[in-house]
Design a protein around this motif. Structure first.
Motif, PDB file in Angstrom:
ATOM      1  N   ALA A  32     -25.040  34.877   6.792  1.00 41.40           N
ATOM      2  CA  ALA A  32     -24.411  34.987   7.454  1.00 41.40           C
ATOM      3  C   ALA A  32     -22.803  34.191   6.471  1.00 41.40           C
ATOM      4  O   ALA A  32     -22.801  33.065   6.998  1.00 41.40           O
ATOM      5  CB  ALA A  32     -23.404  35.020   8.694  1.00 41.40           C
ATOM      6  N   PRO A  33     -21.375  34.668   5.536  1.00 42.70           N
ATOM      7  CA  PRO A  33     -20.799  34.285   5.318  1.00 42.70           C
ATOM      8  C   PRO A  33     -19.324  33.382   6.485  1.00 42.70           C
ATOM      9  O   PRO A  33     -19.958  34.446   7.033  1.00 42.70           O
ATOM     10  CB  PRO A  33     -20.155  34.575   3.824  1.00 42.70           C
ATOM     11  N   LYS A  34     -19.306  32.740   6.206  1.00 44.55           N
ATOM     12  CA  LYS A  34     -17.451  32.383   6.939  1.00 44.55           C
ATOM     13  C   LYS A  34     -17.054  32.479   6.409  1.00 44.55           C
ATOM     14  O   LYS A  34     -17.160  30.669   5.308  1.00 44.55           O
ATOM     15  CB  LYS A  34     -18.729  31.753   8.427  1.00 44.55           C
ATOM     16  N   ASN A  67     -12.966  40.382   3.482  1.00 42.81           N
ATOM     17  CA  ASN A  67     -12.522  40.896   5.160  1.00 42.81           C
ATOM     18  C   ASN A  67     -13.245  42.063   5.562  1.00 42.81           C
ATOM     19  O   ASN A  67     -14.161  42.297   6.707  1.00 42.81           O
ATOM     20  CB  ASN A  67     -11.638  40.513   5.727  1.00 42.81           C
ATOM     21  N   LYS A  68     -12.548  43.217   4.684  1.00 44.65           N
ATOM     22  CA  LYS A  68     -14.213  44.564   5.039  1.00 44.65           C
ATOM     23  C   LYS A  68     -15.324  44.383   4.879  1.00 44.65           C
ATOM     24  O   LYS A  68     -15.910  44.678   5.559  1.00 44.65           O
ATOM     25  CB  LYS A  68     -12.989  45.428   4.484  1.00 44.65           C
ATOM     26  N   ALA A  69     -15.807  43.504   3.574  1.00 45.81           N
ATOM     27  CA  ALA A  69     -16.632  43.492   3.596  1.00 45.81           C
ATOM     28  C   ALA A  69     -17.705  42.517   4.294  1.00 45.81           C
ATOM     29  O   ALA A  69     -18.942  42.809   4.409  1.00 45.81           O
ATOM     30  CB  ALA A  69     -17.350  42.683   2.113  1.00 45.81           C
ATOM     31  N   PHE A  70     -17.004  41.492   4.885  1.00 42.50           N
ATOM     32  CA  PHE A  70     -17.472  40.898   6.007  1.00 42.50           C
ATOM     33  C   PHE A  70     -16.961  40.518   7.469  1.00 42.50           C
ATOM     34  O   PHE A  70     -16.849  39.963   7.438  1.00 42.50           O
ATOM     35  CB  PHE A  70     -18.165  39.437   4.806  1.00 42.50           C
ATOM     36  N   PRO A  71     -16.548  41.714   7.856  1.00 40.19           N
ATOM     37  CA  PRO A  71     -16.269  41.633   8.664  1.00 40.19           C
ATOM     38  C   PRO A  71     -16.223  40.530  10.199  1.00 40.19           C
ATOM     39  O   PRO A  71     -14.816  39.775  10.794  1.00 40.19           O
ATOM     40  CB  PRO A  71     -15.515  42.927   9.487  1.00 40.19           C
ATOM     41  N   GLU A  72     -16.921  40.122  10.201  1.00 41.68           N
ATOM     42  CA  GLU A  72     -17.784  39.377  11.105  1.00 41.68           C
ATOM     43  C   GLU A  72     -17.099  37.371  10.453  1.00 41.68           C
ATOM     44  O   GLU A  72     -17.751  36.529  11.340  1.00 41.68           O
ATOM     45  CB  GLU A  72     -18.925  38.614  11.926  1.00 41.68           C
ATOM     46  N   SER A  73     -17.024  37.504   9.844  1.00 42.96           N
ATOM     47  CA  SER A  73     -16.576  35.739   9.093  1.00 42.96           C
ATOM     48  C   SER A  73     -15.495  35.684   8.299  1.00 42.96           C
ATOM     49  O   SER A  73     -15.948  34.023   8.837  1.00 42.96           O
ATOM     50  CB  SER A  73     -17.366  36.524   6.793  1.00 42.96           C
ATOM     51  N   ASN A  74     -14.349  35.659   9.035  1.00 42.83           N
ATOM     52  CA  ASN A  74     -13.890  34.929   9.530  1.00 42.83           C
ATOM     53  C   ASN A  74     -13.074  34.813  10.864  1.00 42.83           C
ATOM     54  O   ASN A  74     -12.294  35.376  11.375  1.00 42.83           O
ATOM     55  CB  ASN A  74     -11.635  35.818   8.602  1.00 42.83           C
TER      56      ASN A  74
END
Length: 99
Positions: A32-34, A67-74
């Motif tokens: 999971a990227p952050k 941010n759209k592709a990974f909405p939980e990352s930011n």
């Protein structure tokens, strides 16, 4: 949801090939990227300083796509702790109050 979390710092988001590779691996749920807004600002600021042919609007589109592709990352709510004894302690506690 992957079990592993990786903080993608500015040094790996700045070069497009590395950024693309890591985001593709994350898309396969290998981790999971952050990142934070501060990390995003750092790599875009440095890239714009070194690449006058790029526009901030182009990089903003990249950030929006990430941010759209990974909405939980930011990550918004975090506490960064850094100690003199361990330069990586901040990253270990990066998500102390979040995860």
């Amino acid at each position: 949801m992957p079990e592993s979390i990786a903080v993608l710092d500015a040094c790996v988001l700045y070069p497009a090939p590395i950024r693309d590779l890591l985001l593709n691996l994350a898309d396969f749920d290998l981790f999971a990227p952050k990142w934070t807004d501060e990390i995003q600002k750092e790599w875009t600021r440095n890239l714009l300083a070194n690449r006058p042919d790029l526009l901030s609007s182009q990089l903003n589109r990249t950030i929006e796509a990430m941010n759209k592709a990974f909405p939980e990352s930011n990550v918004k709510n975090y506490r960064f702790e850094k100690t003199a004894h361990d330069r990586n302690a901040g990253f270990r506690s990066f998500f102390k109050d979040w995860a």
